[in-house]
Write an enzyme that holds these catalytic residues in place. Structure first.
Site, PDB file in Angstrom:
ATOM      1  N   LYS A 160     -77.884 -52.926  63.270  1.00 39.77           N
ATOM      2  CA  LYS A 160     -78.574 -54.066  63.503  1.00 39.77           C
ATOM      3  C   LYS A 160     -79.882 -53.530  64.369  1.00 39.77           C
ATOM      4  O   LYS A 160     -79.787 -53.252  65.742  1.00 39.77           O
ATOM      5  CB  LYS A 160     -78.130 -55.190  64.288  1.00 39.77           C
ATOM      6  CG  LYS A 160     -77.030 -55.966  63.303  1.00 39.77           C
ATOM      7  CD  LYS A 160     -76.361 -56.699  64.453  1.00 39.77           C
ATOM      8  CE  LYS A 160     -75.264 -57.648  63.556  1.00 39.77           C
ATOM      9  NZ  LYS A 160     -74.269 -58.512  64.449  1.00 39.77           N
ATOM     10  N   GLU A 162     -74.266 -68.756  57.915  1.00 38.13           N
ATOM     11  CA  GLU A 162     -74.793 -67.716  57.270  1.00 38.13           C
ATOM     12  C   GLU A 162     -74.204 -68.440  55.776  1.00 38.13           C
ATOM     13  O   GLU A 162     -73.998 -67.588  54.726  1.00 38.13           O
ATOM     14  CB  GLU A 162     -74.064 -66.592  57.353  1.00 38.13           C
ATOM     15  CG  GLU A 162     -74.700 -65.872  58.615  1.00 38.13           C
ATOM     16  CD  GLU A 162     -73.880 -64.336  59.407  1.00 38.13           C
ATOM     17  OE1 GLU A 162     -72.896 -64.386  58.492  1.00 38.13           O
ATOM     18  OE2 GLU A 162     -74.221 -64.109  60.136  1.00 38.13           O
TER      19      GLU A 162
HETATM   20  P1  PGA Z   1     -74.764 -62.512  65.101  1.00 37.83           P
HETATM   21  O1  PGA Z   1     -73.299 -62.091  64.358  1.00 37.83           O
HETATM   22  O2  PGA Z   1     -75.754 -62.076  64.093  1.00 37.83           O
HETATM   23  O3  PGA Z   1     -74.746 -64.150  65.317  1.00 37.83           O
HETATM   24  O4  PGA Z   1     -74.760 -61.543  66.430  1.00 37.83           O
HETATM   25  C1  PGA Z   1     -73.181 -61.458  63.347  1.00 37.83           C
HETATM   26  C2  PGA Z   1     -72.160 -60.381  63.484  1.00 37.83           C
HETATM   27  O5  PGA Z   1     -71.310 -60.490  64.420  1.00 37.83           O
HETATM   28  O6  PGA Z   1     -71.897 -59.569  62.613  1.00 37.83           O
HETATM   29 ZN    ZN Z   2     -70.146 -58.642  63.759  1.00 36.81          ZN
END
Ligand code: PGA
Ligand code: ZN
Length: 400
Positions: A325, A196
């Protein structure tokens, strides 16, 4: 009604295959959405792809999904999302892949918004607020997003600037300052970034905390804003046989709880995500009880955007915040359900990117639809800024 849907494979920011869906309505209005991918996924998330492969999901779509969606009333988002679940026939989207359902579900909402001539945030959820969220982004990273980084997955920064543009600039400045300081501290050592684009540094977690605090303080003074510090421990990713395994030592449940409370006290962390293992509601509750009045404790792997897990979190008083998410649960309807469940118990929600991203900006719209306190989408990098820059545009629209 839905005239047709299609699905294609594209690449995400890690260079892995993911899916992009197109939904076209009879009017000609079209919505396109691509699904992101996690690396430190929660155990209770839906399965992203059939047999772990985007191609298998694409085949399933062509064989079992495409025809069934034709002619469906596009304005019935809940019916559409339920239809996806029925076609899939499993509890965790393992036949179709949750990334396929996510892309289709959001693509439909985008197509309908277009037909109505309104931005997606005004359509998705129907409870948008006229205020932008605060951006929160990671500046030092480790865990499963990096090679040889810190044990904690993410060290995060946010600030109280009311201009969204200035807010993302301040976060980016902290990122920059950390890079400059790291260069001075670690002479002749190469420095890189993780998935990221947070800095990956071979330093201890405590050194990272100090570096974060020093850099943030400097930028806060220079820009005259209040800067908030945060972390996502992603603790499940270093929890082994009942212990939290750090480079230097192992900590048991009680020691981990104390370590988190001390981090809050010594460094002033406001935002703390997944400080304990994803099965440990009680451990989270102890932390929230101790410091929840002055800090936001956020469950990500703990809840996986799942309303029934959030209900358990409410009953056990595990946290006062929830990460959201869409592809952890697979549809817009179930995501909205998770947000409503959290909001009804005064839990704050944080809309989030995944470590593997595309340039899709739908979470910018959802942050308004869901009245999210924060949007978590990194600090730099095109796929991260696709969301953040969209909120610069949306802020012009909603706050003027
Ligand atoms: P991930 O992690 O998108 O790799 O699952 C992001 C997070 O844990 O917030
Ligand atoms: Zn997380």
């Amino acid at each position: 009604d839905i005239k047709g849907t299609s699905l294609r494979i594209i690449l995400d920011s890690r260079g892995n295959k993911t899916v992009e869906a197109t939904v076209i309505l009879n009017s000609g209005a079209e919505g396109i959405c691509s699904a992101p991918a996690g690396a430190s996924t929660g155990a209770t998330e839906v399965i992203p792809f059939r047999d772990g492969r985007a191609e298998e999901s694409l085949n399933f779509f062509e064989r079992n999904v495409r025809e069934s969606l034709k002619g469906f009333n596009g304005f019935n988002q809940t019916g559409f999302d339920n239809l996806l679940k029925n076609i899939d026939g499993t509890e965790n989207f393992s036949s179709m892949g949750g990334n396929v359902s996510t892309a289709l579900s959001i693509a439909l909402a985008k197509a309908v918004s277009k037909e109505l001539g309104i931005p997606m945030y005004r359509y998705a959820g129907g409870n948008f607020r006229m205020k932008a969220p605060k951006p929160i982004g990671n500046v030092i990273g480790g865990g499963k997003h990096a090679i040889n980084g810190t044990t904690f997955q993410e060290f995060l920064v946010s600030n109280d600037s009311s201009s969204f543009l200035e807010a993302i600039e301040v976060n980016a400045l902290v990122h920059k300052r950390i890079g400059q300081k790291a260069k001075d501290i670690m002479k002749n050592v190469s420095i890189g970034v993780g998935d990221e684009r947070a800095w990956v540094l071979s330093i201890s977690d405590e050194q990272a905390m100090q570096l974060l605090k020093d850099s943030a303080n400097e930028i806060a003074k220079e820009k005259k804003v209040k800067v908030y510090l945060g972390f996502d421990a992603a603790a499940s990713s270093f929890y082994e046989k009942g212990k939290y395994v750090y480079k230097e030592k192992k900590r048991d449940q009680g020691e981990q709880i104390q370590y988190i409370i001390d981090a809050h006290k010594n460094y002033g962390f406001y935002y703390m995500e997944d400080p304990m293992d994803e099965a440990d509601f009680e451990g989270h509750a102890e932390i929230t009880k101790a410091i929840g009045k002055n800090a936001l404790i956020v469950g990500d792997d703990l809840y996986t955007t799942n309303a029934s897990r959030i209900r358990k979190g409410i009953e056990t008083k595990a946290t006062n915040g929830v990460l959201i998410k869409v592809n952890q649960i697979g549809t817009l309807t179930d995501t909205w359900d998770a947000v409503k469940t959290a909001t009804s118990a005064s839990m704050e929600n944080v809309i989030s990117h995944r470590s593997g991203e595309t340039t899709d900006d739908f979470i910018a719209h959802l942050s308004l639809a869901f009245s999210s306190t924060f949007i978590k989408s990194g600090t730099i990098g095109g796929e991260r800024l696709a969301k953040l820059n969209e909120l610069v545009r949306l802020q012009e629209e909603i706050e003027h």
